[in-house]
Write a protein that holds these residues in place. Structure first.
Motif, PDB file in Angstrom:
ATOM      1  N   TYR A 135       2.871  41.987  14.730  1.00 63.01           N
ATOM      2  CA  TYR A 135       2.195  43.280  14.658  1.00 63.01           C
ATOM      3  C   TYR A 135       2.646  44.193  15.794  1.00 63.01           C
ATOM      4  O   TYR A 135       2.856  45.406  15.604  1.00 63.01           O
ATOM      5  CB  TYR A 135       0.673  43.092  14.719  1.00 63.01           C
ATOM      6  CG  TYR A 135       0.006  42.874  13.373  1.00 63.01           C
ATOM      7  CD1 TYR A 135      -0.089  43.906  12.445  1.00 63.01           C
ATOM      8  CD2 TYR A 135      -0.534  41.633  13.042  1.00 63.01           C
ATOM      9  CE1 TYR A 135      -0.703  43.700  11.214  1.00 63.01           C
ATOM     10  CE2 TYR A 135      -1.145  41.420  11.819  1.00 63.01           C
ATOM     11  CZ  TYR A 135      -1.234  42.459  10.901  1.00 63.01           C
ATOM     12  OH  TYR A 135      -1.840  42.274   9.678  1.00 63.01           O
ATOM     13  N   GLU A 141       3.309  46.201   8.391  1.00 62.59           N
ATOM     14  CA  GLU A 141       3.799  45.597   7.152  1.00 62.59           C
ATOM     15  C   GLU A 141       4.273  44.171   7.377  1.00 62.59           C
ATOM     16  O   GLU A 141       3.912  43.255   6.624  1.00 62.59           O
ATOM     17  CB  GLU A 141       4.920  46.446   6.570  1.00 62.59           C
ATOM     18  CG  GLU A 141       5.410  45.942   5.215  1.00 62.59           C
ATOM     19  CD  GLU A 141       6.454  46.855   4.606  1.00 62.59           C
ATOM     20  OE1 GLU A 141       7.042  46.458   3.576  1.00 62.59           O
ATOM     21  OE2 GLU A 141       6.694  47.949   5.146  1.00 62.59           O
ATOM     22  N   ASN A 144       1.347  41.863   8.325  1.00 68.01           N
ATOM     23  CA  ASN A 144       0.505  41.428   7.205  1.00 68.01           C
ATOM     24  C   ASN A 144       1.072  40.203   6.510  1.00 68.01           C
ATOM     25  O   ASN A 144       0.336  39.373   5.982  1.00 68.01           O
ATOM     26  CB  ASN A 144       0.353  42.566   6.199  1.00 68.01           C
ATOM     27  CG  ASN A 144      -0.542  43.675   6.725  1.00 68.01           C
ATOM     28  OD1 ASN A 144      -1.320  43.475   7.661  1.00 68.01           O
ATOM     29  ND2 ASN A 144      -0.427  44.870   6.142  1.00 68.01           N
TER      30      ASN A 144
END
Length: 256
Positions: A135, A141, A144
């Motif tokens: 992150y 993205e 995740n």
């Protein structure tokens, strides 16, 4: 009968001796039963309860590690790692305490279970740290994607810790049930031995009394007023049935 061949003192001694033997047996049985209660209670106090609380704390450590690593991912703050590491160290210290107990008990199955928990926990922490770094360095993205792995590892370690916690709680429940059962056995044994002692005591009293009194059934004891003093003094005359003498006794009374 055998009792009739004994002196009165020997008969009484035999009766009291049997009652004392019953009391001794009751004491020994009670002591043995209470020893089981003491052992179970000591195990609950010194082992089961403390280690159940330790398992609860380890579950809390797992939740806190997950929370701190998630916070680091959301805030991009590596300073949160220190708090996660502190919780992880406390978790591992708990594992070592359990490992020491299971070694003392030679519980190999539980030791293997601890190794599996430790492996799953280390993977869980490593994935969480990698998620936070992803992150921070690669954005939401990519982060995740790693979060899905972290969620899977979190679910795995949570399930393992839940089963481990239930195992410790079950041990307390089993020991508590054993204590209650042993206590009930003590009460039952006390009642049973009390009834047996009562029956034996009454039986012995009856037999000894009968063995003393029955020989006197062959004798006749009666009283009659003396011609010399018909108002206050009584003359007791003992006539043996086997010897007769009823007439002689009466003549003696008249002669008086």
């Amino acid at each position: 009968m055998v009792l009739q061949n004994l002196k009165v003192g020997s008969r009484l001694g035999l009766g009291f001796g049997l009652v004392l033997v019953m009391m001794l047996i009751a004491t020994v049985v009670t002591f043995w039963s209470l020893k089981t209660v003491d052992q179970r209670t000591e195990q609950v106090v010194s082992e089961s309860l403390p280690f159940t609380l330790l398992a609860d704390r380890m579950v809390y450590n797992t939740v806190q590690v997950q929370q701190f690593l998630t916070d680091a991912s959301a805030t991009r703050d590596r300073g949160v790692y220190a708090e996660a590491e502190a919780q992880a160290e406390e978790f591992k210290a708990g594992l070592e305490e359990f490992r020491g107990m299971f070694r003392d008990e030679n519980d190999r199955e539980s030791l293997r279970n601890l190794d599996e928990i430790e492996e799953a926990f280390n993977a869980f922490v490593a994935t969480g740290t990698r998620m936070a770094e992803t992150y921070i360095n690669q954005g939401v993205e990519m982060g995740n994607v790693v979060m899905e792995e972290f969620d899977a590892d979190s679910t795995r370690i949570a399930g393992m810790m839940e089963r481990f916690q239930v195992q410790q709680v079950t041990e307390i429940q089993d020991n508590s049930a054993a204590i209650m059962s042993a206590s009930q056995r003590v009460k039952t044994l006390q009642m049973l031995l009390g009834v047996i002692a009562l029956v034996i005591g009454v039986s012995i009293t009856f037999l000894i009394t009968r063995s003393i009194v029955k020989p006197l059934d062959t004798c006749l004891l009666y009283t009659s007023p003396s011609p010399r003093d018909a108002t206050s003094h009584l003359v007791c005359r003992l006539l043996l049935e086997k010897r007769g003498g009823g007439g002689g006794g009466g003549g003696g009374g008249g002669g008086g």
